[in-house]
Design a protein around this motif. Structure first.
Motif, mmCIF file in Angstrom:
data_model
loop_
_atom_site.group_PDB
_atom_site.id
_atom_site.type_symbol
_atom_site.label_atom_id
_atom_site.label_comp_id
_atom_site.label_asym_id
_atom_site.label_seq_id
_atom_site.Cartn_x
_atom_site.Cartn_y
_atom_site.Cartn_z
ATOM 1 N N LEU A 309 -0.408 -11.298 2.703
ATOM 2 C CA LEU A 309 -0.306 -9.839 2.756
ATOM 3 C C LEU A 309 0.900 -9.406 3.579
ATOM 4 C CD1 LEU A 309 -4.070 -8.905 3.297
ATOM 5 C CD2 LEU A 309 -2.709 -8.500 1.226
ATOM 6 N N ASP A 314 2.434 -5.713 2.780
ATOM 7 C CA ASP A 314 1.234 -4.883 2.686
ATOM 8 C C ASP A 314 0.578 -4.886 4.069
ATOM 9 O OD1 ASP A 314 -0.918 -3.395 1.909
ATOM 10 O OD2 ASP A 314 -1.539 -4.722 0.267
ATOM 11 N N ALA A 317 -3.090 -3.380 4.678
ATOM 12 C CA ALA A 317 -4.167 -4.263 4.231
ATOM 13 C C ALA A 317 -4.320 -5.464 5.159
ATOM 14 C CB ALA A 317 -3.901 -4.729 2.800
#
Length: 452
Positions: A309, A314, A317
């Motif tokens: 991630l 990201d 997240a």
């Protein structure tokens, strides 16, 4: 006894006159898609005076923020001839060339006051009512223009978070690991501690005996090209009682392309690279450290879901999966939004700095990192609560600067944006992704040779 209540503000004696004077502005704003309400205004103050409680005017909110724009009718009386004003003769104060009165029957010319209020930045010592941004103008269109700029600023000035480039990152990591392996295979380490004055000379001698040149050369901080970071100073071991005060440290830094050991007077808590709590990066003392000690996971694969991630940028997240909360300002920057209207010009720089710093972080290590900091503080008899900065967000040349900080509240790690004049920070070795973990995840890990 019942708690005392604040008496209601007296009604504005000029309420209906203000409504009529502001009707044209309200209509123009409505045509621009900005709805306003007429009613009592939130009070504010500065060294020129304060808005009387109960004064009425136009109000516009901007969810999801707590920001508010207010417009009211005033009268302005010039106190100095045009072109005069500025600093007082003794140059100690600013002389305003006009006085503002909210009494519409008073002397002066009609005008409008536009005020923008928002919650102040954490750590700057301001309050909402003393940090209001006030503008006075006699032109209705100027009021409308200011309102339009303010109303749409979150989206107009929204930054685009940087995008991940996995192929380029893999090539960078491979190049870095190759350079680390080469440096560890043939350590070029110079030692210059002759005449160093430390409180415990035996401790220095012991640290030098246990120092592993291959480990130190492999783990030393690198630049994007995989070379030794030329400006990095690694504080390896301290010989004073208090890391919050300047004292002697065994250090490693780059000199003429090689690493050099020395003893330098440093303030330990101000160092980005402080390795006294992570001896496995440089000393035989940490030879028995387990993966859990080094990485806070039992093995590389346990970290892979979060590192994937992070590599994809990201970040939201990744933080959520690691159980890390963020405050409102950090959440806004993760989405590219400005934190304040006053600070909107810095959004691009802050978003870029946040993504660059957090992409190299290890959120699953945050709780253990904070606990290490807390134990040291408690051992020194100092407060062991509150945020500790990780890195700066850049862009402002002033004493109190914006920084991303790690806190621990309600049993959960939390990232906060704070403003501080201190240089203290949490060592990167405690919260960043370890280089050997990254190498192992990429299948590039090779045994780091150790000194015989």
């Amino acid at each position: 006894m019942p708690a005392p209540t604040t008496p209601p503000a007296p009604p504005d004696p000029h309420r209906e006159r203000r409504r009529a004077l502001l009707a044209g502005i309200a209509g123009r704003l409505r045509e621009a898609g900005i709805e306003t309400a007429f009613g009592p205004l939130e009070t504010y103050r500065d060294f020129y005076g304060a808005l009387p409680a109960g004064t009425a005017g136009l109000v516009c909110e901007q969810p999801p923020t707590t920001a508010r724009l207010q417009v009211t009718a005033i009268r302005v009386r010039r106190t100095l001839p045009p072109g005069q004003g500025g600093l007082s003769p003794d140059r100690r104060s600013w002389v305003r060339d006009a006085d503002v009165t909210y009494d519409l029957d008073g002397d002066g010319e009609p005008a409008f006051e536009v005020t923008m209020l928002e919650d102040p930045d954490d750590g700057l010592g301001h309050s909402r009512d003393t940090s209001a941004q006030r503008t006075v103008t006699a032109d209705e269109q100027a009021v409308v223009d200011a309102a339009r700029l303010w109303y749409g600023y979150r989206h107009t000035l929204r930054a685009t978070p940087p995008a991940a480039d996995p192929r380029r990152e893999r090539a960078r990591l491979r190049r870095e690991v190759e350079r680390r392996d080469a440096a560890a295979a043939q350590p070029d380490l110079r030692t210059d501690v002759a005449g160093a004055l430390v409180p415990a000379g035996d401790a220095l001698a012991g640290d030098l005996d246990r120092l592993d040149p291959a480990l130190l050369c492999w783990h030393f901080p690198r630049d994007r090209g995989g070379r030794y970071a030329r400006r990095a100073v690694v504080a390896l071991a301290r010989y004073g009682p208090d890391p919050g005060k300047r004292g002697p440290w065994l250090t490693a830094r780059v000199r003429d392309g090689a690493l050099a050991l020395g003893v330098e007077p440093l303030i330990g808590v101000n160092q980005d690279h402080r390795w006294d709590a992570t001896p496995w990066l440089w000393s035989g003392t940490g030879r028995d450290a387990t993966a859990a000690d080094r990485w806070q996971v039992a093995g590389p694969e346990q970290a892979r879901p979060l590192t994937d991630l992070l590599d994809a940028y990201d970040l939201g997240a990744a933080l959520e999966a690691a159980g890390v909360r963020v405050d409102g300002d950090v959440a806004a920057l993760l989405d590219g939004f400005p934190t304040r209207y006053l600070r909107a010009a810095h959004t691009d720089a802050w978003v870029a700095a946040l993504y660059t710093g957090l992409a190299r972080s290890a959120p699953w290590r945050f709780a253990a990192a904070y606990d290490t900091w807390r134990r040291e503080r408690a051992g020194l008899g100092r407060p062991a609560t509150g945020p500790i900065p990780l890195f700066g967000l850049t862009g402002l040349n002033q004493q109190r600067r914006p920084m991303l900080a790690l806190d621990h509240r309600g049993g959960v790690p939390e990232l906060r944006m704070v403003w501080t004049g201190s240089n203290a920070r949490l060592s990167r070795a405690l919260w960043e992704r370890p280089a050997d973990l990254d190498a192992a995840l990429a299948g590039l890990a090779t045994p780091v040779p150790t000194a015989p």
